[in-house]
Design a protein around this motif. Sequence first.
Motif, mmCIF file in Angstrom:
data_model
loop_
_atom_site.group_PDB
_atom_site.id
_atom_site.type_symbol
_atom_site.label_atom_id
_atom_site.label_comp_id
_atom_site.label_asym_id
_atom_site.label_seq_id
_atom_site.Cartn_x
_atom_site.Cartn_y
_atom_site.Cartn_z
ATOM 1 N N VAL A 32 0.840 -1.209 0.000
ATOM 2 C CA VAL A 32 0.000 0.000 0.000
ATOM 3 C C VAL A 32 0.870 1.253 0.000
ATOM 4 N N ILE A 33 1.913 1.265 0.820
ATOM 5 C CA ILE A 33 2.814 2.422 0.873
ATOM 6 C C ILE A 33 3.500 2.631 -0.475
ATOM 7 N N SER A 67 2.446 1.707 -3.350
ATOM 8 C CA SER A 67 1.457 2.139 -4.340
ATOM 9 C C SER A 67 1.293 3.654 -4.319
ATOM 10 N N PHE A 68 1.177 4.213 -3.127
ATOM 11 C CA PHE A 68 1.053 5.667 -3.024
ATOM 12 C C PHE A 68 2.315 6.367 -3.495
ATOM 13 N N VAL A 69 3.475 5.855 -3.114
ATOM 14 C CA VAL A 69 4.732 6.480 -3.525
ATOM 15 C C VAL A 69 4.876 6.440 -5.041
ATOM 16 N N GLY A 107 2.463 6.168 -7.194
ATOM 17 C CA GLY A 107 1.410 6.993 -7.779
ATOM 18 C C GLY A 107 1.756 8.471 -7.779
ATOM 19 N N PHE A 108 2.385 8.942 -6.716
ATOM 20 C CA PHE A 108 2.694 10.363 -6.607
ATOM 21 C C PHE A 108 4.070 10.728 -7.162
#
Length: 86
Positions: free
Chosen positions: A17-18, A20-22, A24-25
């Motif tokens: 999850v972490i 994925s956010f990294v 993505g941004f």
Amino acid sequence: MKFYSRNWYYVGGILFVIMSFVMGFFGDGVSQIEKILIFSFMSLLVHQFEEYGLPGGFPAFFNVIMNGEKEAPDRYPQNSQLATSC
């Protein structure tokens, strides 16, 4: 260490999850081959989480179907600890 040994697949799910956010941004600053490697690692994390965590059941399924284990299908010969030692 005992906590990690018993819950390594949940830790991998949180790491997925972490990541994925990294990605993505901040994924635009990464080269194509690095993206492929990172996404490949992320797919491994999510695969292990779904095999051992949610919905889980892979060790018992493997032991009953492939090995015919009847007494302790969730423990022997395949279990979640075996995957960490490979």
